[in-house]
Enzyme design. Structure first.
Site, PDB file in Angstrom:
ATOM      1  N   LYS A  98     115.010  83.095 104.506  1.00 41.94           N
ATOM      2  CA  LYS A  98     114.787  82.219 103.363  1.00 41.94           C
ATOM      3  C   LYS A  98     115.832  82.583 102.309  1.00 41.94           C
ATOM      4  O   LYS A  98     115.807  83.681 101.746  1.00 41.94           O
ATOM      5  CB  LYS A  98     113.382  82.399 102.802  1.00 41.94           C
ATOM      6  CG  LYS A  98     113.094  81.465 101.633  1.00 41.94           C
ATOM      7  CD  LYS A  98     111.763  81.778 100.970  1.00 41.94           C
ATOM      8  CE  LYS A  98     111.586  80.890  99.739  1.00 41.94           C
ATOM      9  NZ  LYS A  98     110.482  81.356  98.877  1.00 41.94           N
ATOM     10  N   GLY A 159     105.966  80.679  90.188  1.00 40.00           N
ATOM     11  CA  GLY A 159     104.869  81.329  89.489  1.00 40.00           C
ATOM     12  C   GLY A 159     104.318  80.573  88.302  1.00 40.00           C
ATOM     13  O   GLY A 159     103.445  81.086  87.599  1.00 40.00           O
ATOM     14  N   ALA A 185     107.034  76.861  95.757  1.00 41.35           N
ATOM     15  CA  ALA A 185     106.960  77.303  94.357  1.00 41.35           C
ATOM     16  C   ALA A 185     106.210  76.326  93.465  1.00 41.35           C
ATOM     17  O   ALA A 185     106.370  75.110  93.563  1.00 41.35           O
ATOM     18  CB  ALA A 185     108.346  77.569  93.755  1.00 41.35           C
ATOM     19  N   GLY A 186     105.386  76.896  92.587  1.00 36.46           N
ATOM     20  CA  GLY A 186     104.710  76.127  91.552  1.00 36.46           C
ATOM     21  C   GLY A 186     103.311  75.664  91.874  1.00 36.46           C
ATOM     22  O   GLY A 186     102.591  75.220  90.976  1.00 36.46           O
ATOM     23  N   ASN A 207     102.361  81.463  97.336  1.00 32.92           N
ATOM     24  CA  ASN A 207     102.284  82.898  97.116  1.00 32.92           C
ATOM     25  C   ASN A 207     101.394  83.220  95.920  1.00 32.92           C
ATOM     26  O   ASN A 207     100.266  83.670  96.061  1.00 32.92           O
ATOM     27  CB  ASN A 207     103.681  83.488  96.947  1.00 32.92           C
ATOM     28  CG  ASN A 207     103.703  85.015  96.925  1.00 32.92           C
ATOM     29  OD1 ASN A 207     104.749  85.629  97.029  1.00 32.92           O
ATOM     30  ND2 ASN A 207     102.564  85.684  96.817  1.00 32.92           N
ATOM     31  N   SER A 208     101.887  82.946  94.713  1.00 28.66           N
ATOM     32  CA  SER A 208     101.174  83.366  93.501  1.00 28.66           C
ATOM     33  C   SER A 208      99.745  82.846  93.446  1.00 28.66           C
ATOM     34  O   SER A 208      98.822  83.573  93.060  1.00 28.66           O
ATOM     35  CB  SER A 208     101.931  82.901  92.255  1.00 28.66           C
ATOM     36  OG  SER A 208     103.203  83.488  92.179  1.00 28.66           O
TER      37      SER A 208
END
Length: 259
Positions: A98, A159, A185-186, A207-208
């Site tokens: 990645k 994040g 993301a986001g 992830n987050s």
């Protein structure tokens, strides 16, 4: 089987999970198992076989069905990302990389010029390149042209939990792309992941939203279910939007009835 195809690899799960921000490795591993994710991304610095407490390679590799996707997070130039990719492939044996190149820590936006250059080199060297990019249809097509296995446009800043703020551009990328489009993301909630899949995304990376949840394993499971539901809805075919009401039952037939 409705599988996600990346290079010669086939995955039944369309949820990709990141491994940062978790309170500890035990919770992270529980979340990975609960998610059913088969492709897991790990920062290069977490490949540390000499320091067992810092190493995620061994524990993640021990989970049946998991394929690792090292990432180049921390790289600020193409040269740094290429060097990190070589080290990661040597340590992990995984062909996936990645590509993350975000030189400004204030906003972590990916550098399109450096990303394209790194992707071009790494794809020519046989890597399955998964570049993290802004939601730019022109860049996405250029990355496809140089041989990337997928493109990973951001939904919003890393994040931030702002969801798929770039939906309009991602829809264009999906329409024009001949390779999988993966929102990265986001994302904050499972419903946002479902919406991304309903748009036609091939997968989502989270992830987050899982790592900082009150119960990460349970949230991981919720995301897995949402991704599966969104994909199923996309394949079933969503109804078209209308600018006005459309009755679902006859409105006039009863008027002519005799009492």
């Amino acid at each position: 089987m409705d599988a996600l195809q990346l290079g010669s690899y086939t995955f039944s799960s369309r949820l990709i999970l990141g491994t940062g921000k978790f309170s500890n490795a035990t919770v992270m591993l529980e979340a990975v198992r609960a998610s059913g994710a088969q492709l897991i991304t790990v920062a290069l610095r977490r490949f540390n076989r000499e320091q067992a407490e810092d190493d995620l390679f061994g524990p993640l590799s021990a989970i049946e069905g998991v394929t690792l996707m090292p990432n180049t997070s921390g790289a600020s130039t193409a040269a740094e990302a290429i060097r990190a990719a070589h080290i990661a492939r040597e340590l992990s044996g995984s062909p996936f990389i990645k590509v993350e190149i975000h030189p400004n820590p204030q906003h972590l936006m990916p550098d399109p010029i450096e990303t394209l250059e790194a992707a071009r080199v790494l794809a020519s060297e046989g890597f399955l390149v998964m570049p993290y990019i802004t939601a730019d249809p022109v860049l996405a097509k250029r990355l496809e042209d140089v041989g990337c296995a997928s493109v990973m446009p951001l939904g919003s800043a890393i994040g931030s939990g702002q969801g798929v703020a770039t939906a309009a551009m991602i829809e264009i990328i999906i329409r024009e792309s001949g390779i999988p489009v993966i929102v990265d993301a986001g994302l904050r909630s499972p419903s946002e992941a479902a919406n991304a899949m309903e748009m036609g995304c091939s997968a989502v990376l989270v992830n987050s939203a899982v790592a900082v949840a009150g119960n990460p394993p349970e949230m991981a499971e919720a995301f897995a279910e949402a991704v599966a539901a969104g994909r199923k809805a996309f394949r079933a075919g969503l109804m078209q939007k209308s600018g006005s009401a459309i009755a679902t039952s006859p409105l006039t037939a009863f008027l002519g009835a005799k009492g």
